[in-house]
Scaffold this motif. Structure first.
Motif, PDB file in Angstrom:
ATOM      1  N   GLN A   7    -109.589  27.970  55.846  1.00 40.23           N
ATOM      2  CA  GLN A   7    -110.577  29.159  56.254  1.00 40.23           C
ATOM      3  C   GLN A   7    -111.890  29.033  55.369  1.00 40.23           C
ATOM      4  O   GLN A   7    -112.208  28.773  54.331  1.00 40.23           O
TER       5      GLN A   7
ATOM      6  N   ALA B  14    -119.826  31.573  64.419  1.00 41.30           N
ATOM      7  CA  ALA B  14    -118.866  32.307  65.484  1.00 41.30           C
ATOM      8  C   ALA B  14    -119.530  32.207  66.860  1.00 41.30           C
ATOM      9  O   ALA B  14    -120.535  31.747  67.056  1.00 41.30           O
TER      10      ALA B  14
ATOM     11  N   TRP C  34    -116.175  28.236  65.311  1.00 41.73           N
ATOM     12  CA  TRP C  34    -114.807  28.473  65.110  1.00 41.73           C
ATOM     13  C   TRP C  34    -114.331  29.432  65.997  1.00 41.73           C
ATOM     14  O   TRP C  34    -114.748  30.644  66.358  1.00 41.73           O
ATOM     15  N   ASN C  35    -113.097  29.362  66.799  1.00 46.19           N
ATOM     16  CA  ASN C  35    -112.585  30.231  67.787  1.00 46.19           C
ATOM     17  C   ASN C  35    -111.211  30.763  66.796  1.00 46.19           C
ATOM     18  O   ASN C  35    -110.164  29.908  66.983  1.00 46.19           O
ATOM     19  N   GLU C  36    -111.452  31.911  66.494  1.00 52.28           N
ATOM     20  CA  GLU C  36    -110.319  32.652  65.562  1.00 52.28           C
ATOM     21  C   GLU C  36    -108.947  32.706  66.286  1.00 52.28           C
ATOM     22  O   GLU C  36    -108.135  32.789  65.667  1.00 52.28           O
TER      23      GLU C  36
ATOM     24  N   GLY D 247    -107.558  29.291  66.357  1.00 50.24           N
ATOM     25  CA  GLY D 247    -107.527  28.564  65.418  1.00 50.24           C
ATOM     26  C   GLY D 247    -108.174  27.255  65.354  1.00 50.24           C
ATOM     27  O   GLY D 247    -107.469  26.113  64.784  1.00 50.24           O
TER      28      GLY D 247
END
Length: 429
Positions: free
Chosen positions: A3, A9, A40-42, A45
């Motif tokens: 993380q 984003a 980062w694509n939450e 992941g």
């Protein structure tokens, strides 16, 4: 998964499960390339890489960017782990690095050599005519299953030397394999999970049986070629378990990706009637139609890799062990490298040189690309010869298996004028 505070984003509207993405994957990356070329694509992941130059660098550096992410992290249900152990899933063709990948590819590619594909071309054309004979008089059809997938499946069955009894299994296996591949990032709910895996394991066992039966044969089909191959020590080059897994990959990539491309070509040509007319007048252009289609909309919008150590892409540090998704659809439409990239243009420079990433690049360039190109061009040419007014039904409801990595179109409604439909030429088919 590491993380990171302050990690880039995506644009606020970026959504790999939206109708807009399914309709046109490339359009989802236009803003991202400018504002957050690596983000980062939450939801998944994963890191997403969007610029062509960065994607090219990753694809060509297998030591930093491993293919382990494609197979080594797939969750195998405990009840099937003895039949399909995780380490076997890690040995899918797209999930191996050299030297193991090099050895497996060398064996498998014997069934996709240019002479093999060229010899198959007349049979592909004959099968295309036979399929169209069944509904050319109707004036309307769902073309994805009835023609695109039907043609690619029949061709695969011929390449593998399989009989009609195994055809239902192979048809189902293409969908199940894609779903299993996606499950590492897009988990399957019950009862789908149990149903998919039960079919998947049964198919593995059947394909292993076929490989074992052909160990001592003399056939020229792909299963026989892989089963009979020996290493330098004179032992079997591939176990029956690995042969079955590679055949599973062929069942998916060898049918669905080309069928998707054919359907996408029909959609593009429906919006570009002048280019459709040119190809109908000059059959040599169908290869360019297929090539421009997969450039503009590759059947697989992404390839994935995992960082073997901390590495930087476009100023962003990717920690060791993190997965990156390479947006092939974005690389193909990056205005820094492609003129007027969103336009569908069969006369575009570079098509003859395959100057795009639809089949990826480097060591993992798609093994079946020669077959896909041959079959796609023939399938389109025959369809438009027999059904000159072929066009997609406008504003039809989208019908996809909504997987971010592999959005699979399930249907395509088309029409044509029955009175214009033509019988095949006099040569036998």
């Amino acid at each position: 998964m590491t993380q990171l505070a302050g990690r880039p984003a995506p644009p606020s509207e970026f959504d790999l499960f939206s109708d807009a993405y399914l309709r046109d994957p490339a359009s989802a990356f236009v803003r991202a390339r400018k504002e957050a070329p690596v983000f980062w694509n939450e939801a998944l992941g994963t890191w997403v890489v969007t610029r062509r130059a960065d994607i090219d660098a990753v694809l060509m550096d297998w030591e930093t960017w491993s293919c382990e992410a494609n197979g080594g992290r797939l969750p195998v249900p405990d009840e099937y782990a003895d039949v399909v152990p995780p380490e076997l899933m890690a040995e899918i063709m797209i999930g191996m690095d050299p030297p193991k990948h090099t050895a497996a590819r060398k064996v498998a590619q014997r069934g996709f050599l240019k002479p093999v594909i060229e010899a198959l071309a007349p049979e592909i054309e004959a099968r295309a005519h036979r399929i169209l004979d069944g509904f050319a008089h109707l004036g309307a059809a769902e073309l994805m299953e009835t023609y695109c997938l039907e043609l690619t499946t029949q061709t695969l069955m011929a390449l593998l030397g399989l009989s009609a009894e195994d055809e239902p299994m192979m048809r189902q296996l293409r969908d199940d394999h894609f779903r299993v591949l996606a499950s590492g990032r897009e988990p399957m709910p019950e009862p789908e999970r149990s149903e998919v895996w039960a079919r998947y394991v049964a198919a593995q066992l059947r394909l292993r049986q076929l490989a074992q039966e052909r160990r001592d044969g003399d056939g020229g089909d792909i299963i026989s070629l892989m089963a009979m191959a020996k290493n330098r020590e004179g032992n079997d080059a591939l176990s029956v378990e690995r042969i079955a897994m590679h055949l599973t990959e062929f069942a998916a990539a060898g049918t669905d990706t080309t069928a998707q491309a054919m359907a996408n070509a029909i959609l593009f040509l429906s919006d570009a009637p002048e280019q459709r007319a040119e190809a109908q007048a000059d059959p040599t252009l169908w290869a360019r139609v297929f090539e421009e289609t997969v450039r503009r909309r590759p059947s697989a919008p992404f390839a994935s890799r995992v960082a073997t150590h901390d590495a930087e892409i476009a100023g962003v540090t990717i920690p060791e062990g993190d997965i990156v998704w390479l947006a092939l659809a974005s690389a193909n439409t990056d205005s820094a490298a492609v003129v007027d990239p969103m336009r569908f243009d069969i006369h575009r420079d570079g098509l003859d040189d395959h100057d795009h990433y639809a089949f990826t690049k480097g060591r993992h360039t798609c093994l079946g690309a020669p077959l896909g190109r041959t079959q796609g061009a023939i399938g389109l040419r025959v369809a438009y010869e027999r059904l000159p007014g072929l066009r997609a039904v406008p504003d039809q409801k989208q019908d996809f298996l909504p997987l971010a990595m592999l959005p699979i179109r399930r249907s395509l409604q088309v029409t044509w004028t029955p009175s214009d439909a033509k019988a095949p030429e006099s040569k036998e088919h």
